[in-house]
Write a protein that holds these residues in place. Structure first.
Motif, short mmCIF file in Angstrom:
data_model
loop_
_atom_site.label_atom_id
_atom_site.label_comp_id
_atom_site.label_asym_id
_atom_site.label_seq_id
_atom_site.Cartn_x
_atom_site.Cartn_y
_atom_site.Cartn_z
N HIS A 27 -5.99 9.12 -2.41
CA HIS A 27 -7.22 9.03 -1.61
C HIS A 27 -8.23 10.08 -2.09
O HIS A 27 -9.40 9.78 -2.30
CB HIS A 27 -6.89 9.22 -0.14
N ARG A 28 -7.75 11.29 -2.28
CA ARG A 28 -8.63 12.37 -2.77
C ARG A 28 -9.16 12.06 -4.17
O ARG A 28 -10.32 12.28 -4.46
CB ARG A 28 -7.87 13.71 -2.81
N ILE A 78 -11.99 9.41 -3.92
CA ILE A 78 -13.26 9.90 -3.37
C ILE A 78 -13.83 11.04 -4.20
O ILE A 78 -15.02 11.06 -4.53
CB ILE A 78 -13.08 10.34 -1.91
N ALA A 135 0.00 9.10 -1.47
CA ALA A 135 -1.13 8.38 -0.89
C ALA A 135 -2.31 9.29 -0.59
O ALA A 135 -3.45 8.96 -0.90
CB ALA A 135 -0.69 7.64 0.37
N SER A 136 -2.05 10.45 -0.02
CA SER A 136 -3.15 11.36 0.30
C SER A 136 -3.82 11.88 -0.97
O SER A 136 -5.04 12.03 -1.02
CB SER A 136 -2.67 12.52 1.17
N TYR A 194 0.82 -1.22 0.00
CA TYR A 194 0.00 0.00 0.00
C TYR A 194 0.85 1.27 0.00
O TYR A 194 0.32 2.37 0.12
CB TYR A 194 -0.94 0.01 1.22
#
Length: 129
Positions: free
Chosen positions: A56-57, A60, A52-53, A26
C-alpha cells in the motif's frame, strides 16, 4: 515501469487460478508452491507477512507519489503513460488534501505541477511547514 513491476508482485498475478491458490485474491502468502510441485500455485500461511501494508505504501508513496517527507508533501507521479490522471485524498500533518493529477502529456515520470488554492508552486514539493 514501476507500475508494471508493482502489478507483477500483486497476489493475483502469481497464480491466476484462485481454485489452486486457495486464498483470497488480495492476500499475500508466505509461500506459493513452485511449478515442479504437484500442488503448483497453492499458497500458505496468509495474513502473517505484513506485506499488504508495505505494498500500500509503495503504491501511494512511489507510484502515485504523494509522499510525506520531512520538508513537505512530495507530488511526483511515476504512472503508466496510458493513464490520463487520478485523484487521491491524502492526510498530512493535520490537514486533508484532495489532489488531482492530470497526465495530459502522458509522460511516465516527471512534469507534475502543484497547484493549491489556485496558486502554482515551483517543483514538486509542497512545503506546508
Amino acid at each position: 515501469m514501476a507500475y508494471h513491476y508493482y502489478k507483477q508482485s500483486l497476489p493475483t498475478s502469481v497464480c491466476d487460478n484462485q481454485d489452486v491458490y486457495k486464498l483470497e485474491p488480495y492476500i499475500y502468502a508466505e509461500y506459493i508452491t513452485g511449478p515442479n510441485h504437484p500442488d503448483f500455485g497453492e499458497a500458505g500461511h496468509s495474513w502473517l507477512t505484513g506485506t499488504a501494508s508495505w505494498m500500500h505504501r509503495v503504491g501511494i508513496d512511489f507510484i502515485l507519489v504523494v509522499r510525506p517527507e520531512f520538508n513537505g508533501l512530495r507530488v511526483d507521479p511515476c504512472v503508466p503513460k496510458e493513464w490520463d490522471g487520478y485523484k487521491i485524498k491524502r492526510k498530512f500533518r493535520g490537514a486533508t488534501y484532495n489532489i488531482t493529477v492530470k497526465n495530459s502529456n502522458h509522460p511516465s515520470k516527471g512534469g507534475a505541477k502543484i497547484r493549491i488554492d489556485g496558486k502554482e508552486y515551483e517543483g514538486n514539493l509542497y512545503k506546508n511547514i
